[in-house]
Write a protein that holds these residues in place. Structure first.
Motif, mmCIF file in Angstrom:
data_model
loop_
_atom_site.group_PDB
_atom_site.id
_atom_site.type_symbol
_atom_site.label_atom_id
_atom_site.label_comp_id
_atom_site.label_asym_id
_atom_site.label_seq_id
_atom_site.Cartn_x
_atom_site.Cartn_y
_atom_site.Cartn_z
ATOM 1 N N VAL A 263 1.146 -1.115 0.363
ATOM 2 C CA VAL A 263 -0.079 -0.332 -0.303
ATOM 3 C C VAL A 263 1.276 1.364 -0.138
ATOM 4 C CG1 VAL A 263 -1.718 1.168 1.445
ATOM 5 C CG2 VAL A 263 -1.657 -1.018 0.775
ATOM 6 N N THR A 264 2.005 1.106 0.696
ATOM 7 C CA THR A 264 2.819 2.511 1.002
ATOM 8 C C THR A 264 3.789 2.381 -0.316
ATOM 9 O OG1 THR A 264 3.378 1.933 2.656
ATOM 10 C CG2 THR A 264 4.891 3.485 2.342
ATOM 11 N N ALA A 265 4.370 1.147 -1.132
ATOM 12 C CA ALA A 265 4.627 1.557 -2.806
ATOM 13 C C ALA A 265 2.981 2.373 -3.828
ATOM 14 C CB ALA A 265 5.246 0.378 -3.404
ATOM 15 N N ALA A 266 2.324 2.279 -2.928
ATOM 16 C CA ALA A 266 0.882 2.689 -3.693
ATOM 17 C C ALA A 266 0.640 4.201 -4.029
ATOM 18 C CB ALA A 266 -0.140 1.566 -3.944
ATOM 19 N N TRP A 267 1.190 3.894 -2.986
ATOM 20 C CA TRP A 267 0.388 6.041 -2.184
ATOM 21 C C TRP A 267 1.971 6.535 -2.793
ATOM 22 C CZ3 TRP A 267 3.275 8.699 1.900
ATOM 23 C CH2 TRP A 267 2.831 9.647 2.007
ATOM 24 N N ILE A 268 3.345 5.624 -2.975
ATOM 25 C CA ILE A 268 4.564 6.824 -3.083
ATOM 26 C C ILE A 268 3.907 6.624 -5.001
ATOM 27 C CG2 ILE A 268 6.605 7.155 -3.193
ATOM 28 C CD1 ILE A 268 7.084 5.269 -1.148
ATOM 29 N N SER A 269 3.528 6.313 -5.445
ATOM 30 C CA SER A 269 3.907 6.250 -7.080
ATOM 31 C C SER A 269 2.557 6.884 -7.382
ATOM 32 C CB SER A 269 3.938 4.703 -7.159
ATOM 33 O OG SER A 269 2.713 4.260 -6.955
ATOM 34 N N SER A 270 1.557 7.263 -6.523
ATOM 35 C CA SER A 270 -0.043 7.545 -7.307
ATOM 36 C C SER A 270 0.433 9.511 -7.177
ATOM 37 C CB SER A 270 -0.820 7.827 -5.974
ATOM 38 O OG SER A 270 -2.130 8.541 -6.596
ATOM 39 N N PRO A 271 0.195 10.299 -8.623
ATOM 40 C CA PRO A 271 0.131 11.752 -8.795
ATOM 41 C C PRO A 271 -0.284 12.896 -7.740
ATOM 42 C CG PRO A 271 -0.749 10.636 -10.116
ATOM 43 C CD PRO A 271 -0.868 9.313 -10.333
ATOM 44 N N TYR A 272 -1.468 11.985 -7.396
ATOM 45 C CA TYR A 272 -2.359 12.430 -6.671
ATOM 46 C C TYR A 272 -2.264 11.688 -4.825
ATOM 47 C CZ TYR A 272 -3.792 14.321 -10.938
ATOM 48 O OH TYR A 272 -2.861 14.949 -12.100
ATOM 49 N N PRO A 273 -1.606 11.033 -4.291
ATOM 50 C CA PRO A 273 -1.445 10.913 -2.919
ATOM 51 C C PRO A 273 -2.053 11.651 -2.004
ATOM 52 C CG PRO A 273 0.293 12.562 -3.064
ATOM 53 C CD PRO A 273 -0.521 12.375 -4.611
ATOM 54 N N ASP A 274 -3.731 11.205 -1.628
ATOM 55 C CA ASP A 274 -4.237 11.693 -0.466
ATOM 56 C C ASP A 274 -3.998 10.692 0.852
ATOM 57 O OD1 ASP A 274 -6.861 12.161 0.234
ATOM 58 O OD2 ASP A 274 -8.226 11.008 -0.154
#
Length: 536
Positions: free
Chosen positions: A40-51
């Motif tokens: 989940v942390t990897a997906a959050w870091i790679s997201s251009p719009y982190p929430d």
């Protein structure tokens, strides 16, 4: 001298083994949560719009970890402000915690054998590993209550201990060598139920894959519409992969007959799609059948339960060749019940609510899928078991042995040799042996010779006159009765005339002196006496 006894904990006794097993369970829970947190942390870091921040990431990881154990989640941050339940379990995520608990319980018994310590009992190992795991799980449940995905306490008290104890029991069972409980009937029923379950899920996966390939264009359009950037598409792809086992269960439930619900008031079965489905946009849901009545294409999904019931019944039938028909039927019925129970559990995990209102019922209904599995196994599996058992117990009927006619140039030996493909023994023209002519002359013609076992016994008695014949050269078939053992020369009347038999004592003559029979004179050898020497 006073003997000092060390404490059992110092000796590495059973209490230390139980404490170690408890620690193993806690470590397994931490590893599972940590693995999901990294993802989940990897997906959050790679997201251009982190929430959100790191706290939201940890709450999301905790929610996914609980969902992987079958715990329903409640979303509180909805647009309407009303809590919305989420109960569809991504079944591929279940593999991670189940494998970790399984490994912890298995290593508990294996480590005790390797270190030479007192071995923990099976129940003690299960209780210790599950206890340590559930302690960590209780902390995670309490932590999730303060996040956007709170755990439902009712399902947390039911599904979470069941999954953990079941995985720990499977690990202990593996460490003990996977013994099957009960007698041979129980073992055969369990093996057949497992084989039928695998066949049914394989057929459901094939049906879902074919339908998804048929609607590939729609699935691609939905996939590209959900996320425009590559990080979002990767996240959607991972969710699709985690839900692939769910599609196999849905396909199996569709072929069984009850189908699955697509919201309240909508049902998809091979008969057709009834009602107004409430389907959210998702790539896998693009494979759902179209509205209207079902066609022959939809009825092809029935092949999955047909094949599963046939395989299940055949497996029991092959194992029940020496059993009574009643025992075979009861074993097949037990296999049907076992497979039905497994399908009910999988259907309950594969479906659930996706929200409130019309989305409160989504997926197969567990009791309907389980009952349909039992009916398929009872109506088709039991007759298949009895048919396979009867086929395995069949005994071929004996056939009449063909008798070959004697050839013009010699006497042909009929009997079992001709039926088995062994060349018939032929006597050359004009040749005769003692005792052979009498046996040949005493034979019956092929028209008057008895058939079947009596013919085989007569032929063996005739063939025994030949000096080069051995009885084991021509044995009866497995379905023929054993012929009587032919008489040997010692038990049969001798073919040599009594007056020429040297072993027979001479008959007394009229004057009382033994009289030898006329025959060739026997030469008498007299010892040679040397001539007397000349005397001086």
């Amino acid at each position: 001298m006073t003997h000092v006894t060390e404490h059992p904990l110092v000796q590495g006794g059973r209490s230390a083994a139980l404490a170690t097993a408890c620690v193993r369970g806690g470590v397994a829970a931490g590893l599972g949560l940590g693995g999901l947190a990294v993802l989940v942390t990897a997906a959050w870091i790679s997201s251009p719009y982190p929430d959100g921040g790191p706290g939201g990431v940890l709450h999301l990881a905790a929610g996914l970890w609980l969902l992987a154990h079958g715990v329903d989640l409640v979303r509180t941050d909805t647009l309407s402000g009303l809590p919305a339940p989420l109960g569809v379990v991504p079944m591929l995520l279940v593999a991670l915690p189940v494998w970790l608990v399984h490994r912890a319980a298995r290593d508990t018994l294996d480590a005790a054998d390797g270190d030479g310590r007192p071995r923990t009992s099976a129940s003690g190992a299960v209780a210790s590993v599950a206890g340590g795991y559930l302690l960590v799980a209780a902390v995670i449940v309490v932590y999730s209550e303060s996040g956007p995905l709170a755990a439902d306490l009712i399902t947390a008290g039911l599904w979470l201990p069941g999954v953990v104890v079941g995985a720990a029991g499977a690990g202990v069972w593996t460490a003990l060598g996977r013994p099957l409980p009960g007698g041979r009937h129980t073992a055969a029923a369990l093996r057949a139920a497992g084989l039928g379950l695998v066949t049914l899920l394989g057929g459901g996966a094939v049906a879902a894959a074919v339908s998804l390939a048929w609607h590939a264009g729609e699935a691609q359009a939905v996939f590209t519409g959900l996320a425009g950037e590559w990080s979002g598409r990767v996240a959607v792809l991972l969710l699709v992969l985690a839900l692939l086992p769910n599609t196999a269960v849905w396909g199996a439930a569709y072929g069984l007959g009850p189908g699955f619900t697509l919201g309240t008031g909508a049902l998809a079965t091979p008969f057709g799609l009834v009602g107004d489905p409430a389907v959210p946009p998702f790539p896998l849901l693009a494979a759902l059948p179209a509205e209207g009545r079902g066609t022959w294409v939809h009825w092809l999904a029935v092949a999955a339960p047909l094949a599963a019931a046939a395989v299940q019944g055949g497996r029991v039938g092959r194992a029940a060749r020496t059993w009574a028909a009643r025992d075979a039927a009861l074993t097949a019925l037990g296999a049907a019940w076992g497979c039905g129970a497994a399908v009910a559990v999988l259907a309950a995990a594969a479906g659930g609510p996706l929200g409130s209102g019309r989305l409160s019922a989504f997926g197969p209904v567990w009791w309907q899928a389980g009952a349909a599995t039992v009916l398929w196994g009872a109506c088709l599996g039991v007759p298949t078991t009895l048919a396979v058992r009867a086929w395995g117990r069949r005994v071929p009927r004996p056939k009449n042995l063909p008798v070959s006619a004697p050839a013009s140039g010699g006497a042909s030996v009929p009997g079992p040799a001709a039926a088995s493909g062994i060349p018939a023994r032929t006597a050359p023209s004009g040749a005769s042996t003692p005792g052979r002519s009498a046996g040949v002359a005493g034979r019956k013609s092929s028209a008057d010779r008895p058939r079947g076992a009596e013919a085989a016994a007569q032929d063996l008695a005739d063939l025994d006159d030949d000096s080069g014949y051995e009885p084991y050269d021509y044995l009866p078939a497995a379905w023929e009765p054993s012929p009587p053992i032919p008489l040997r020369a010692s038990a049969r009347p001798s073919a040599v005339p009594p007056d020429l038999d040297p072993a027979r004592p001479p008959a007394p003559s009229s004057d009382g002196t033994p009289e030898r029979a006329a025959g060739p004179a026997r030469a008498t050898v007299e010892p040679e006496v040397p001539p007397p020497a000349d005397t001086p």
